[in-house]
Design a protein around this motif. Sequence first.
Motif, PDB file in Angstrom:
ATOM      1  N   SER A 208       0.920  -1.258   0.053  1.00  6.77           N
ATOM      2  CA  SER A 208       0.147   0.090   0.063  1.00  6.77           C
ATOM      3  C   SER A 208       0.819   1.211   0.145  1.00  6.77           C
ATOM      4  N   VAL A 209       2.096   0.974   0.349  1.00  9.03           N
ATOM      5  CA  VAL A 209       2.814   2.313   0.420  1.00  9.03           C
ATOM      6  C   VAL A 209       4.372   1.836  -0.059  1.00  9.03           C
ATOM      7  N   SER A 210       5.065   2.342  -1.240  1.00 10.40           N
ATOM      8  CA  SER A 210       6.453   2.074  -1.464  1.00 10.40           C
ATOM      9  C   SER A 210       7.296   2.284  -0.442  1.00 10.40           C
ATOM     10  N   SER A 211       8.576   1.530  -0.631  1.00 11.69           N
ATOM     11  CA  SER A 211       9.687   1.719   0.426  1.00 11.69           C
ATOM     12  C   SER A 211      10.131   3.140   0.113  1.00 11.69           C
ATOM     13  N   SER A 212      10.361   3.584  -1.077  1.00  8.98           N
ATOM     14  CA  SER A 212      10.865   5.018  -1.187  1.00  8.98           C
ATOM     15  C   SER A 212      10.145   6.045  -0.482  1.00  8.98           C
ATOM     16  N   ILE A 213       8.716   5.946  -0.447  1.00 13.50           N
ATOM     17  CA  ILE A 213       7.628   6.618   0.059  1.00 13.50           C
ATOM     18  C   ILE A 213       8.193   6.504   1.778  1.00 13.50           C
ATOM     19  N   ALA A 258      11.776  -5.861  13.323  1.00  8.08           N
ATOM     20  CA  ALA A 258      10.505  -6.142  12.341  1.00  8.08           C
ATOM     21  C   ALA A 258       9.205  -5.276  13.028  1.00  8.08           C
ATOM     22  N   LEU A 259       9.107  -5.400  14.159  1.00  7.31           N
ATOM     23  CA  LEU A 259       7.934  -4.633  14.666  1.00  7.31           C
ATOM     24  C   LEU A 259       8.150  -2.988  14.979  1.00  7.31           C
ATOM     25  N   SER A 260       9.361  -2.670  15.102  1.00  8.82           N
ATOM     26  CA  SER A 260       9.788  -1.310  15.256  1.00  8.82           C
ATOM     27  C   SER A 260       9.398  -0.524  13.743  1.00  8.82           C
ATOM     28  N   LEU A 261       9.903  -1.371  12.806  1.00  2.00           N
ATOM     29  CA  LEU A 261       9.492  -0.955  11.415  1.00  2.00           C
ATOM     30  C   LEU A 261       8.060  -0.642  11.087  1.00  2.00           C
ATOM     31  N   HIS A 262       7.352  -1.317  11.640  1.00  2.00           N
ATOM     32  CA  HIS A 262       5.991  -1.344  11.516  1.00  2.00           C
ATOM     33  C   HIS A 262       5.342  -0.121  12.593  1.00  2.00           C
ATOM     34  N   GLY A 263       6.135  -0.121  13.595  1.00  3.49           N
ATOM     35  CA  GLY A 263       5.615   0.841  14.197  1.00  3.49           C
ATOM     36  C   GLY A 263       5.994   2.333  13.701  1.00  3.49           C
ATOM     37  N   LEU A 264       6.952   2.390  13.381  1.00  5.97           N
ATOM     38  CA  LEU A 264       7.638   3.718  12.492  1.00  5.97           C
ATOM     39  C   LEU A 264       6.611   4.180  11.263  1.00  5.97           C
ATOM     40  N   MET A 265       6.123   2.992  10.723  1.00  3.19           N
ATOM     41  CA  MET A 265       4.942   3.528   9.462  1.00  3.19           C
ATOM     42  C   MET A 265       3.783   3.856  10.373  1.00  3.19           C
ATOM     43  N   MET A 266       3.172   3.261  11.390  1.00  2.55           N
ATOM     44  CA  MET A 266       2.028   3.607  12.050  1.00  2.55           C
ATOM     45  C   MET A 266       2.108   4.821  12.638  1.00  2.55           C
ATOM     46  N   SER A 267       3.396   5.364  13.061  1.00  2.52           N
ATOM     47  CA  SER A 267       3.161   6.778  13.688  1.00  2.52           C
ATOM     48  C   SER A 267       3.952   7.817  12.803  1.00  2.52           C
ATOM     49  N   SER A 269       3.586  10.463   9.492  1.00  6.47           N
ATOM     50  CA  SER A 269       2.449  11.418   8.794  1.00  6.47           C
ATOM     51  C   SER A 269       2.770  11.654   7.557  1.00  6.47           C
ATOM     52  N   PRO A 270       1.716  11.052   6.671  1.00  2.82           N
ATOM     53  CA  PRO A 270       0.798  10.203   6.974  1.00  2.82           C
ATOM     54  C   PRO A 270       1.079   8.919   7.539  1.00  2.82           C
ATOM     55  N   ALA A 271       0.152   8.008   8.318  1.00  2.00           N
ATOM     56  CA  ALA A 271       0.488   6.985   8.762  1.00  2.00           C
ATOM     57  C   ALA A 271      -0.201   5.726   7.972  1.00  2.00           C
ATOM     58  N   TYR A 272       0.700   4.628   7.859  1.00  2.00           N
ATOM     59  CA  TYR A 272       0.231   3.560   7.219  1.00  2.00           C
ATOM     60  C   TYR A 272       0.405   2.441   8.401  1.00  2.00           C
TER      61      TYR A 272
END
Length: 344
Positions: A208-213, A258-267, A269-272
């Motif tokens: 849903s979001v590219s690594s570049s973004i 692994a979970l920090s990576l997803h935590g960073l995306m969720m926090s 702006s915009p969040a994913y």
Amino acid sequence: MTAPNFNNYIAATSAPSNIAIVKYWGKKGIQEPVNPSISFTLSKSITKTSISYSQSDRDLSIDFLFEGKSKEAFIPKLKTLRERLINHLPFLKSGSLKIESSNTFPHSSGIASSASSMASIARALYNIQIQIDPDVTANDKQAFISEMARLGSGSACRSTMPGWVLWGETQVLSKSHNKYGISINTYIHPMFNDLQDTILVIRKGAKSVSSSIGHQLMENHPYRDGRIKQANKNTELLLEALKNGDFEAFAKVSEEEALSLHGLMMSSSPAYTLLAPESLRAIKRIIKFREHHHIPLTFTLDAGPNIHLIYPKSQSKIVLPFIEEHLRVLCDNEEVIFDEISLQ
């Protein structure tokens, strides 16, 4: 006036994908990391690339085919790569380039195809350059190809060599570098030389979001400084675990990263939110199974919902039935990919 003597050249190469344990997330300059990362290359998940180059006095033209079909959407990336490599590979100034690529693994399945793709392209381009002019060689061929791959996709620099690779400067290893990956196989305990990587394809399809973004979002992330500190510390901890054969410490770093990576995306702006409900169910089942059987078993994720289940080959007899009975059902169309570390 004598007509110029134009020739044709062909190079066929391949490169594996890799899975990072300490994650590369956030960059500076031209594809340089803000923190070190450590990965191992895979054995079966490979991109094969064939490049044919014809000399001419016209500006370079590029054609790209993926698994036999023209992919115009990839051309801008290749043009950017060409601009970054033109000083290293003079033949890219003119002529025509036809690149044909294919994967041994399903597209959008949780395996980093950009890493293997750009690594194989870098190898092929280097091979063409030395065919044209054998005198144009690098003092350190491995580092040179790794650097060229990085200019196409950051994590690709770790796919140009087998086994365990570190990319990014760290105080722990003086030869570490931001421009290319280095092999750390000589530091690794034998326990980590036969790791299995079973990929649970929780959701197929493009992210849903590219690594570049995702990397761009780290530039102004409120937790950026803390993340850089965490990654540097985890690099030290992981190197120590890999050297000492400490799977428990290895697992702790792998899962935290692994979970920090997803935590960073969720926090951000915009969040994913990239995890799927089945991802969380699978993680809970993995942890419960590990605690019950007291075996070396861990997981990691890239920027998506699919899970890489990691364990020594010696544990296959107990882990494989667990996958079939409790994890496969959580996967998209029950798809599971069995891979392992490549040391060659």
